[in-house]
Design an enzyme around this catalytic site. Structure first.
Site, PDB file in Angstrom:
ATOM      1  N   HIS A 162      -5.066  -3.672  -2.626  1.00  0.00           N
ATOM      2  CA  HIS A 162      -4.706  -2.722  -3.687  1.00  0.00           C
ATOM      3  C   HIS A 162      -4.486  -3.408  -5.038  1.00  0.00           C
ATOM      4  CE1 HIS A 162      -4.288   0.614  -0.848  1.00  0.00           C
ATOM      5  NE2 HIS A 162      -3.878  -0.330  -0.018  1.00  0.00           N
TER       6      HIS A 162
ATOM      7  N   LYS B 185     -11.599  -0.288  -1.957  1.00  0.00           N
ATOM      8  CA  LYS B 185     -10.630   0.394  -2.820  1.00  0.00           C
ATOM      9  C   LYS B 185     -11.148   0.334  -4.258  1.00  0.00           C
ATOM     10  CE  LYS B 185      -7.288  -0.318   0.811  1.00  0.00           C
ATOM     11  NZ  LYS B 185      -7.795   0.759   1.661  1.00  0.00           N
TER      12      LYS B 185
ATOM     13  N   SER C 187       0.797  -1.234   0.000  1.00  0.00           N
ATOM     14  CA  SER C 187       0.000   0.000   0.000  1.00  0.00           C
ATOM     15  C   SER C 187       0.824   1.276   0.000  1.00  0.00           C
ATOM     16  CB  SER C 187      -0.943   0.005   1.201  1.00  0.00           C
ATOM     17  OG  SER C 187      -0.211  -0.135   2.400  1.00  0.00           O
TER      18      SER C 187
HETATM   19  C1  LIG Z   1      -3.255  -3.472   2.371  1.00  0.00           C
HETATM   20  C2  LIG Z   1      -4.504  -3.136   3.118  1.00  0.00           C
HETATM   21  N1  LIG Z   1      -5.172  -4.119   3.724  1.00  0.00           N
HETATM   22  C3  LIG Z   1      -6.306  -3.886   4.411  1.00  0.00           C
HETATM   23  C4  LIG Z   1      -6.830  -2.610   4.534  1.00  0.00           C
HETATM   24  C5  LIG Z   1      -8.072  -2.384   5.337  1.00  0.00           C
HETATM   25  O1  LIG Z   1      -9.160  -2.256   4.506  1.00  0.00           O
HETATM   26  P1  LIG Z   1     -10.446  -1.422   4.895  1.00  0.00           P
HETATM   27  O2  LIG Z   1     -10.157  -0.001   4.587  1.00  0.00           O
HETATM   28  O3  LIG Z   1     -11.523  -2.015   4.056  1.00  0.00           O
HETATM   29  O4  LIG Z   1     -10.711  -1.631   6.352  1.00  0.00           O
HETATM   30  C6  LIG Z   1      -6.172  -1.560   3.902  1.00  0.00           C
HETATM   31  C7  LIG Z   1      -6.771  -0.198   3.988  1.00  0.00           C
HETATM   32  O5  LIG Z   1      -6.338   0.783   4.226  1.00  0.00           O
HETATM   33  C8  LIG Z   1      -4.983  -1.812   3.189  1.00  0.00           C
HETATM   34  O6  LIG Z   1      -4.301  -0.831   2.589  1.00  0.00           O
END
Ligand SMILES: Cc1ncc(COP(=O)(O)O)c(C=O)c1O
Length: 415
Positions: free
Chosen positions: A232, A263, A204
């Site tokens: 992502h 996302k 991310s």
């Molecule tokens: C790599 C990754 N996993 C999980 C999440 C968590 O997802 P959510 O925003 O749906 O809680 C994020 C979000 O920021 C993320 O970037």
């Protein structure tokens, strides 16, 4: 207060100072940043996730029209008419909320239908949908590891994965380093417990892609399961947007495919896709699923519609990739350090928290909305600005951002 040298890590609650005092100190830090216009978090949007965003400027009280480069809404499905129509129809049919946790009355036929769709899209036998990606990772991982399981994590996995491993035996391997993964697994070879290798498909903060084919080979050789977080990657990589397993040619070989619906899918919620047995187990043992009300009908219906759009409207993904190529060549020409970025996320590595804040402030003044990524989110020497692109950015938007980035980086001697 020497606020320029302070950062969030300095205010973490270590239990040494009473929380009331700590929060008051933190407020002072926040206000000092504000006074210098160096606070670039929680800017308030009046328009939602759109490439040109109307943003409340907390310093002037005026609305600004800004180019938005901080969204994870890569295909801009948040505003897609099919998602909106499906959401409206579900609201009319099922009401605003699910009314209960999934096990105790909150499961609708709509949820089952969308879970089946997720499973098919990810090439797995079954799936379940949580109310957030954070909750799906943390809840599922804790349940899968149980009391004695061992987590083997890439050093850069997301916070929700780290939280899922709280209180569990956890080993880290160097980021995307297959030698380090194998070394770690070899040392655990005699341990006859669940071993779970967990990686992000697309990282991310760096935008690089996990070597998932090699990770599967190595993990399976040592009897470990593989879990990939597709937050992502879904909708962005793979010939049909199915994510990292498709991109790396290992669909059907990854034991647990996790992801978020917030996302590229453009809604909210998280999912786990896996074998029928694992999914049935998680219904009863993933605490963030079991003890939390089911997702809203509107979210579920829009998620279902998003998967159809990803499958049937490849032009959106192609436009995103056009933008990625254009932006990358601009950054290359400028000579910035963008690490190993390969996808829609571009780190511009500056290596200094204070400079990152100043660059973000100056870009804000030029109506460019980007996020600072400072220590402790990344090591100090890798502090950065993070750009993320959407399919609906136009070339003029990208060029405006590139030109202004160059100007502010020169001003601050970063180029
Ligand atoms: C790599 C990754 N996993 C999980 C999440 C968590 O997802 P959510 O925003 O749906 O809680 C994020 C979000 O920021 C993320 O970037």
């Amino acid at each position: 207060m020497d606020f320029k040298n302070l950062c969030l890590a300095d205010f973490q609650n270590k239990g040494e100072v009473n929380i009331t005092e700590l929060a008051a100190d933190f407020m002072q830090f926040r206000q000092a940043l504000n006074a210098e216009r160096l606070h670039n978090y929680r800017r308030i949007s009046n328009s939602g996730s759109t490439p040109v965003m109307r943003v409340q400027d907390e310093h002037t009280g005026q609305e600004r029209e800004m180019l938005y480069f901080a969204s994870n809404d890569y295909l801009q499905l948040t505003h897609h008419p099919k998602l909106i129509a499906a959401g409206h129809a579900a609201l009319d049919k099922y009401g605003a909320g699910a009314g209960s946790v999934p096990l105790l009355g909150g499961t609708t036929d709509l949820q089952i239908e969308v879970e089946k769709k997720v499973a098919k899209f990810k090439g797995c036998e079954d799936a379940l949908i949580f109310t957030s990606g954070f909750g799906s990772n943390s809840g599922a991982i804790a349940a899968l590891l149980g009391e004695k399981g061992i987590a083997i994590l890439d050093l850069l996995v997301h916070a929700s994965i780290i939280d899922g491993c709280a209180g569990k035996e956890t080993k880290f391997f160097k980021h995307n380093d297959m030698g380090s993964l194998e070394f770690t697994l070899k040392k655990l070879a005699d341990r006859k417990v669940t071993k779970l290798v967990i990686v992000d498909g697309v990282y991310s903060m760096d935008g690089d892609i996990a070597k998932l084919d090699q990770i599967c080979d190595i993990a399976h050789k040592y009897g470990a399961l593989v879990m990939v977080d597709e937050a992502h990657a879904t909708g962005v990589i793979g010939a049909h947007g199915r994510g990292t397993p498709e991109h790396c040619g290992v669909e059907g070989k990854v034991d647990i495919v996790a992801g978020t619906c917030s996302k590229a899918i453009g809604v909210v919620g998280g999912f786990i896709a896996s074998s029928k047995n694992i999914i049935e187990y998680l219904h009863y043992f993933a605490r963030s699923y079991m003890f939390s009300t089911a997702p809203t009908p509107q979210a579920l219906a829009s998620i279902g519609a998003a998967l159809d759009v990803i499958e049937n409207e490849p032009a959106l993904r192609e436009k995103l990739w056009d933008n990625i190529r254009h932006f990358r060549s601009g950054l290359e020409a400028m000579g910035v350090d963008m690490g190993n970025a390969e996808t829609a996320i571009f780190p511009v590595i500056v290596g200094d928290n204070a400079k990152v804040r100043e660059l973000c402030r100056d870009l804000h003044e030029r109506n460019i909305y980007v996020n600072p990524v400072e220590y402790p989110a990344v090591p100090r020497r890798l502090a950065r600005i993070r750009f993320s692109l959407m399919a609906t950015h136009e070339k003029e938007h990208l060029d405006y951002a590139l030109n202004n980035l160059e100007a502010v980086m020169r001003k601050h001697n970063c180029l």
